[in-house]
Design a protein around this motif. Structure first.
Motif, PDB file in Angstrom:
ATOM      1  N   TYR A 168      -9.154  63.226 124.650  1.00 41.27           N
ATOM      2  CA  TYR A 168      -8.649  61.923 125.095  1.00 41.27           C
ATOM      3  C   TYR A 168      -9.435  60.759 124.492  1.00 41.27           C
ATOM      4  CZ  TYR A 168      -5.757  64.266 128.572  1.00 41.27           C
ATOM      5  OH  TYR A 168      -4.815  65.060 129.183  1.00 41.27           O
ATOM      6  N   TYR A 219     -10.765  57.174 125.598  1.00 40.99           N
ATOM      7  CA  TYR A 219     -11.049  56.406 126.813  1.00 40.99           C
ATOM      8  C   TYR A 219     -11.199  54.938 126.445  1.00 40.99           C
ATOM      9  CZ  TYR A 219     -11.921  60.828 129.187  1.00 40.99           C
ATOM     10  OH  TYR A 219     -11.773  62.087 129.723  1.00 40.99           O
ATOM     11  N   ARG A 227      -7.518  56.510 130.201  1.00 40.33           N
ATOM     12  CA  ARG A 227      -7.562  57.510 129.145  1.00 40.33           C
ATOM     13  C   ARG A 227      -6.161  57.731 128.593  1.00 40.33           C
ATOM     14  NH1 ARG A 227      -7.913  63.724 131.548  1.00 40.33           N
ATOM     15  NH2 ARG A 227      -5.720  63.821 132.156  1.00 40.33           N
ATOM     16  N   ASP A 260      -3.852  60.412 125.558  1.00 39.22           N
ATOM     17  CA  ASP A 260      -3.786  61.391 124.477  1.00 39.22           C
ATOM     18  C   ASP A 260      -2.837  60.907 123.391  1.00 39.22           C
ATOM     19  OD1 ASP A 260      -1.286  61.675 125.581  1.00 39.22           O
ATOM     20  OD2 ASP A 260      -1.393  63.847 125.831  1.00 39.22           O
ATOM     21  N   THR A 276      -1.063  58.336 129.394  1.00 37.89           N
ATOM     22  CA  THR A 276      -1.924  57.159 129.367  1.00 37.89           C
ATOM     23  C   THR A 276      -2.079  56.702 130.808  1.00 37.89           C
ATOM     24  OG1 THR A 276      -1.134  56.546 127.172  1.00 37.89           O
ATOM     25  CG2 THR A 276      -2.223  54.832 128.464  1.00 37.89           C
ATOM     26  N   VAL A 288      -8.056  56.408 135.051  1.00 32.23           N
ATOM     27  CA  VAL A 288      -8.886  57.542 135.419  1.00 32.23           C
ATOM     28  C   VAL A 288      -9.237  57.490 136.902  1.00 32.23           C
ATOM     29  CG1 VAL A 288     -11.092  58.717 135.017  1.00 32.23           C
ATOM     30  CG2 VAL A 288      -9.805  57.773 133.085  1.00 32.23           C
ATOM     31  N   GLY A 297     -12.446  63.112 132.936  1.00 33.25           N
ATOM     32  CA  GLY A 297     -11.085  62.647 132.699  1.00 33.25           C
ATOM     33  C   GLY A 297     -10.190  62.719 133.909  1.00 33.25           C
TER      34      GLY A 297
END
Length: 267
Positions: free
Chosen positions: A40, A42, A56, A58, A64, A67, A107
């Motif tokens: 990920y 951050y 965070r 990907d 998205t 956290v 995460g």
């Protein structure tokens, strides 16, 4: 239309797109450079009424996500000093109960926790110089004094003393320590940490910590005596440590210190 948002690209026009409009119609406020940890990216962003918090992604809209809302409300926890150690991310954040202290996350919301409250209560610890070395994080804490090391647990968060531990007394438990400067005074490479430190004998000079063994050594005594040369702007390039230092004779000048190549690389 969208404000200041996170985008991604594969280098083509078609593959360049916004990841997610985090707060439609409002410019997202960014607070710290994004950092990759594990799978990920951050970053710190804000939504209306929520304040600056850690997010965070990907690279997809669906993943998205916020956290954890560490400090509910419009101010937010304002995360800073994002630093990856393996798949974990360390950062400083502020809440009403602890002030600004060190946090870590894997995460997930449940895995986002306070590492240690070095200055109990709302008084901030004034953390800085977060550096990953092997599987640990080194950092400085002005309020608590000196250099610290953590494995991510409260029990594993301990002050690091270099050189002369006998100089640490009950009246001054922090002992000598880091030279505080707004200029970079920490650098890491090849499993070793280079930093400015005053162990109580040589003044503030450059020291080395081996991340694998924990051994430490004085790199160079540029200005002999208790005043030290107060090095700044530590930068490593091609196995040479560059810095500025004052040797007491030439004023503050640029220095180059050749670094010892680790044994495993030399073989």
């Amino acid at each position: 239309r969208h404000g200041y948002e996170l985008w991604r690209t594969d280098g083509t026009r078609r593959g360049t797109r916004m990841v997610r409009d985090i707060d439609p119609g409002w410019s997202v406020a960014w607070w710290a450079p994004p950092v990759v940890a594990g799978d990920y990216l951050y970053f710190v962003a804000a939504r209306k009424g929520e304040g600056l918090e850690l997010w965070r992604t990907d690279g997809t809209r669906k993943r998205t996500q916020l956290v954890r809302d560490i400090r509910p409300g419009p101010k937010g926890s304002q995360p800073e000093e994002l630093t990856a150690v393996g798949d974990l991310l360390y950062f400083t954040a502020e809440d009403a109960e602890h002030g600004r202290e060190l946090w870590r996350t894997d995460g997930t919301r449940k895995g986002t926790t306070l590492v240690a409250d070095l200055s109990p209560g709302p008084t901030p610890s004034a953390l800085g110089d977060l550096v990953a070395l092997e599987d640990a994080l080194y950092f400085t804490a002005l309020e608590s004094g000196g250099l610290w090391r953590t494995d991510g647990t409260a029990d594993g968060t301990k002050r690091v003393h270099l050189g002369a531990p006998d100089l640490v007394t009950a009246d001054d438990p922090a002992g000598p320590g880091r030279n505080w400067s707004e200029c970079p005074t920490v650098a890491a490479r090849d499993g070793r940490l280079y930093l400015t430190y005053d162990e109580g004998v040589h003044g503030n000079e450059v020291w080395m910590i081996d991340g694998a063994t924990g051994d430490s050594a004085l790199v160079a005594d540029i200005r002999p005596g208790p005043r030290g040369s107060k090095p700044e702007w530590l930068t490593i390039a091609d196995s040479v440590l560059y810095l500025t230092a004052a040797d007491g004779e030439h004023g503050r000048q640029l220095w180059a210190l050749p670094l010892e190549v680790p044994t495993e690389e030399a073989s």
